[in-house]
Design a protein around this motif. Structure first.
Motif, mmCIF file in Angstrom:
data_model
loop_
_atom_site.group_PDB
_atom_site.id
_atom_site.type_symbol
_atom_site.label_atom_id
_atom_site.label_comp_id
_atom_site.label_asym_id
_atom_site.label_seq_id
_atom_site.Cartn_x
_atom_site.Cartn_y
_atom_site.Cartn_z
ATOM 1 N N PRO A 189 54.742 31.000 56.548
ATOM 2 C CA PRO A 189 55.157 31.659 57.796
ATOM 3 C C PRO A 189 56.547 31.241 58.265
ATOM 4 N N LEU A 190 56.906 29.965 58.061
ATOM 5 C CA LEU A 190 58.255 29.534 58.430
ATOM 6 C C LEU A 190 59.305 30.211 57.551
ATOM 7 N N TYR A 191 59.029 30.293 56.263
ATOM 8 C CA TYR A 191 59.971 30.956 55.356
ATOM 9 C C TYR A 191 60.191 32.413 55.791
ATOM 10 N N ALA A 192 59.088 33.098 56.132
ATOM 11 C CA ALA A 192 59.202 34.500 56.565
ATOM 12 C C ALA A 192 60.068 34.612 57.820
ATOM 13 N N MET A 227 65.579 35.895 59.934
ATOM 14 C CA MET A 227 66.748 35.488 60.712
ATOM 15 C C MET A 227 68.013 35.488 59.854
ATOM 16 N N THR A 228 67.897 35.042 58.603
ATOM 17 C CA THR A 228 69.087 34.885 57.757
ATOM 18 C C THR A 228 69.354 36.083 56.854
ATOM 19 N N LYS A 229 68.301 36.811 56.501
ATOM 20 C CA LYS A 229 68.384 37.949 55.578
ATOM 21 C C LYS A 229 68.907 37.531 54.206
ATOM 22 N N ASN A 230 68.686 36.277 53.853
ATOM 23 C CA ASN A 230 69.140 35.769 52.568
ATOM 24 C C ASN A 230 68.105 34.780 52.035
ATOM 25 N N PRO A 231 67.437 35.117 50.912
ATOM 26 C CA PRO A 231 66.372 34.252 50.388
ATOM 27 C C PRO A 231 66.822 32.827 50.070
ATOM 28 N N GLN A 232 67.997 32.655 49.487
ATOM 29 C CA GLN A 232 68.454 31.310 49.141
ATOM 30 C C GLN A 232 68.747 30.487 50.393
ATOM 31 N N THR A 233 69.393 31.103 51.354
ATOM 32 C CA THR A 233 69.670 30.417 52.612
ATOM 33 C C THR A 233 68.358 30.041 53.298
ATOM 34 N N ALA A 234 67.398 30.959 53.276
ATOM 35 C CA ALA A 234 66.096 30.697 53.897
ATOM 36 C C ALA A 234 65.401 29.509 53.232
ATOM 37 N N GLU A 235 65.465 29.446 51.903
ATOM 38 C CA GLU A 235 64.848 28.321 51.175
ATOM 39 C C GLU A 235 65.531 27.005 51.564
ATOM 40 N N ASP A 236 66.849 27.021 51.597
ATOM 41 C CA ASP A 236 67.595 25.806 51.948
ATOM 42 C C ASP A 236 67.258 25.348 53.370
ATOM 43 N N LEU A 237 67.249 26.288 54.296
ATOM 44 C CA LEU A 237 66.949 25.946 55.683
ATOM 45 C C LEU A 237 65.514 25.448 55.832
ATOM 46 N N ALA A 268 62.367 24.649 64.118
ATOM 47 C CA ALA A 268 62.817 25.604 63.098
ATOM 48 C C ALA A 268 63.778 26.638 63.683
ATOM 49 N N ILE A 269 63.402 27.244 64.788
ATOM 50 C CA ILE A 269 64.236 28.282 65.410
ATOM 51 C C ILE A 269 65.584 27.686 65.831
ATOM 52 N N ASN A 270 65.552 26.532 66.480
ATOM 53 C CA ASN A 270 66.802 25.909 66.924
ATOM 54 C C ASN A 270 67.698 25.551 65.742
ATOM 55 N N HIS A 271 67.108 25.032 64.679
ATOM 56 C CA HIS A 271 67.900 24.673 63.496
ATOM 57 C C HIS A 271 68.546 25.923 62.886
ATOM 58 N N CYS A 272 67.774 26.988 62.767
ATOM 59 C CA CYS A 272 68.316 28.232 62.191
ATOM 60 C C CYS A 272 69.442 28.798 63.048
ATOM 61 N N ILE A 273 69.234 28.816 64.340
ATOM 62 C CA ILE A 273 70.268 29.339 65.232
ATOM 63 C C ILE A 273 71.541 28.508 65.099
ATOM 64 N N ASP A 274 71.388 27.183 65.067
ATOM 65 C CA ASP A 274 72.561 26.308 64.898
ATOM 66 C C ASP A 274 73.284 26.604 63.594
ATOM 67 N N GLN A 275 72.543 26.747 62.506
ATOM 68 C CA GLN A 275 73.153 26.985 61.197
ATOM 69 C C GLN A 275 73.802 28.372 61.129
#
Length: 185
Positions: A29-32, A37-47, A76-83
């Motif tokens: 669910p976090l990956y989804a 948010m990122t629209k990029n599978p590799q970025t999503a995996e890294d995050l 998770a949300i805060n980290h993604c927004i920051d990145q």
């Protein structure tokens, strides 16, 4: 006692293997969420990996009074927004699942185009409204869980979700698209 809290207590007591249960429970669910948010599978995996490291480091700060799930999603949300603020917008990629669909090329094209248009409409929403929509519909969090995750009142969650859906409906009507954005939910 909540299963997550039980695992957190085990981890804090020195059983590092208990963290595997947390990862297994939340990785998909976090990956989804991150992928949307990122629209990029590799970025999503890294995050996702970064988030799990961050959560592990912050486990001693979890007060065990609130929901672990909400606490985890807040990190998770805060980290993604920051990145995402640090990086330039990523180019869209066609999802692997669409490429391997059993549908006819025309149906796949229409579905992909509808999905892209809806993503574009969602992407122009303010960050707070977009995040609430994502947590509610992509992750199926309750209003109370969203409130706890984002640290805002239940009324704010409802109001922002209502405004976001109203804006989407307006955009859908103006664009002539029909995605089934309902008043309720």
């Amino acid at each position: 006692m909540d299963e997550d809290v039980r695992y957190v207590r085990q981890i804090l007591a020195g059983n590092k293997r208990a963290y595997i249960h947390i990862i297994d429970r939340y990785k998909n669910p976090l990956y989804a969420t991150i992928l949307r948010m990122t629209k990029n599978p590799q970025t999503a995996e890294d995050l996702l990996q970064e988030i799990f490291f961050k959560v592990y480091e912050r486990l001693p700060k979890f007060d065990q009074k609130g929901s672990f799930k909400s606490w985890l999603y807040r990190i998770a949300i805060n980290h993604c927004i920051d990145q995402l603020r640090k990086k330039q917008p990523q180019t869209e990629q066609i999802e692997e699942a669409v490429l391997h669909s059993n549908e006819t090329p025309e149906v796949v094209l229409l579905q992909t185009e509808k999905s892209r248009e809806l993503e574009k409409m969602v992407s122009i929403l303010p960050d707070d409204e977009r995040t609430i929509l994502l947590l509610r519909y992509a992750n199926e969090l309750s209003y109370a869980e969203i409130s706890e995750t984002l640290g805002i009142s239940l009324i704010d969650v409802r109001n922002k979700l209502y405004r976001a859906k109203k804006k989407l409906r307006k955009n859908v009507q103006e664009g002539g698209y029909s995605y089934g954005v309902s008043e309720r939910g």
